[in-house]
Write an enzyme that holds these catalytic residues in place. Structure first.
Site, short mmCIF file in Angstrom:
data_model
loop_
_atom_site.label_atom_id
_atom_site.label_comp_id
_atom_site.label_asym_id
_atom_site.label_seq_id
_atom_site.Cartn_x
_atom_site.Cartn_y
_atom_site.Cartn_z
N GLY A 82 -33.22 -59.57 26.84
CA GLY A 82 -32.84 -59.05 25.53
C GLY A 82 -32.88 -57.53 25.46
N GLY A 83 -32.04 -56.99 24.57
CA GLY A 83 -32.03 -55.55 24.34
C GLY A 83 -30.62 -55.00 24.28
N SER A 85 -27.64 -53.21 25.87
CA SER A 85 -27.25 -53.20 27.29
C SER A 85 -26.37 -52.01 27.67
CB SER A 85 -26.50 -54.49 27.63
OG SER A 85 -25.33 -54.61 26.83
N ASN A 122 -30.00 -50.74 37.57
CA ASN A 122 -29.75 -49.66 38.53
C ASN A 122 -29.73 -48.30 37.85
OD1 ASN A 122 -26.41 -48.86 38.62
ND2 ASN A 122 -26.98 -50.70 37.52
N HIS A 123 -29.60 -48.27 36.52
CA HIS A 123 -29.57 -46.99 35.81
C HIS A 123 -30.94 -46.33 35.74
CE1 HIS A 123 -25.37 -47.50 35.07
NE2 HIS A 123 -25.59 -48.70 34.57
N TYR A 147 -30.64 -45.30 27.90
CA TYR A 147 -30.74 -46.70 28.34
C TYR A 147 -31.52 -46.79 29.65
CZ TYR A 147 -29.27 -51.09 30.54
OH TYR A 147 -29.25 -52.30 31.19
N LYS A 151 -35.34 -48.54 30.70
CA LYS A 151 -35.64 -49.47 31.78
C LYS A 151 -36.78 -48.94 32.66
CE LYS A 151 -32.68 -52.57 30.57
NZ LYS A 151 -33.12 -53.90 30.10
N SER A 176 -24.41 -54.95 38.64
CA SER A 176 -23.27 -55.30 37.76
C SER A 176 -23.08 -56.81 37.79
CB SER A 176 -21.98 -54.62 38.24
OG SER A 176 -22.14 -53.23 38.38
#
Length: 280
Positions: A82-83, A85, A122-123, A147, A151, A176
């Site tokens: 959740g969150g 994206s 990956n961000h 974002y 994370k 992805s």
């Protein structure tokens, strides 16, 4: 006598809470994680498709600690998808992605849930460059967006709850995850839905992982951007390859151009000026 690993596998087939179950990844994982004897408790603030066999639905926000604690009751593991994206203003990111992730972990602790799998990204390492590939799980964070920062924070919250409270926590830096690659860049970053489910199943069933960070990507011919060593150590073995879609994408968009800004950093278009603060 059953081994401890076998006993854990048996327990993992009871009730699993999936947050963000109405989202893109949640929708893809919902049928793929279904098993005989397993209940998927599907939670989202957005409407969900009616519960099928072996499913329960919960309409709640991940920022509501009381509701999340109730949702965690009797759960063997939480998969926190959740969150928000995509990139968003800082206040929204703090509320949903950072406070929401804290709330999920704290609810799991209060309810006695032994394992949380956190959908990182990956961000977290988006501003690393191709000369550094493949990035290891120990690569220092260089987030490319608010974002991405959220994370990084989520991984930190997970580490705290693993070390202070003894939860098993696995953070998956998903690249992805879509039904098929959408762009030339995704020929390198694609995580197929089936491989995504294989990775989650490995995270659910591995014995005593403690705290781990792994990358989530398929066995792409044009991959090699990140390491899969830690994911494989959990029992993950990817089977899909984006190359099956390469001809279609190249016919549409031409051959990949190494000079394209989306290939400058791991984070792709999340690193471009369009996502500067003044443009949000």
């Amino acid at each position: 006598m059953q081994s401890e690993r076998t006993l854990w596998r048996s327990r993992s087939l009871s009730t699993i809470l999936i947050t963000g179950a109405a989202g893109g990844v949640g929708t893809l994982m919902r049928p793929r994680l279904a098993r005989p004897g397993r209940t998927l408790r599907l939670l989202d603030i957005a409407p969900l498709e009616p519960a099928g066999e072996g499913e329960e639905t919960v309409r709640a926000s991940i920022t509501d600690l009381e509701a999340m604690t109730r949702a965690c009751d009797g759960v063997e593991a939480v998969i926190h998808l959740g969150g928000i994206s995509l990139e968003a203003p800082w206040a929204q990111i703090i509320d949903v992605n950072i406070n929401g992730t804290y709330t999920v972990f704290e609810a799991a602790r209060r309810a006695g849930v032994p394992r949380v799998i956190f959908a990182s990204s990956n961000h977290v390492v988006g501003f690393h460059t191709p000369d550094e590939f493949p990035l290891s799980e120990a690569t220092i964070p260089l987030p490319d967006t608010y974002y991405g920062v959220s994370k990084v924070a989520g991984e930190g919250i997970g580490a705290l709850y693993a070390k202070r409270y003894g939860l098993d926590v696995i953070s998956i830096r998903i690249l992805s995850c879509f039904p098929k690659p959408r762009s030339l860049r995704m020929l390198s970053t694609w995580l197929s839905p089936d491989d995504g489910a294989r990775l989650l199943e490995a995270c659910l069933t591995v014995e005593k992982p403690g705290y781990r960070v792994v990358y989530g990507v398929s066995a792409n011919t044009r991959g090699g951007w990140v390491s899969l060593d830690e994911a494989r150590a959990l029992g993950y073995e990817p089977k899909d390859d984006s190359e099956a879609y390469a001809a279609e994408l190249i016919a549409r968009d031409g051959e990949p151009d190494p000079g394209d800004p989306v290939f400058t950093y791991l984070g792709g278009d999340f690193t471009l000026p369009k996502l500067n603060a003044e443009n949000l």
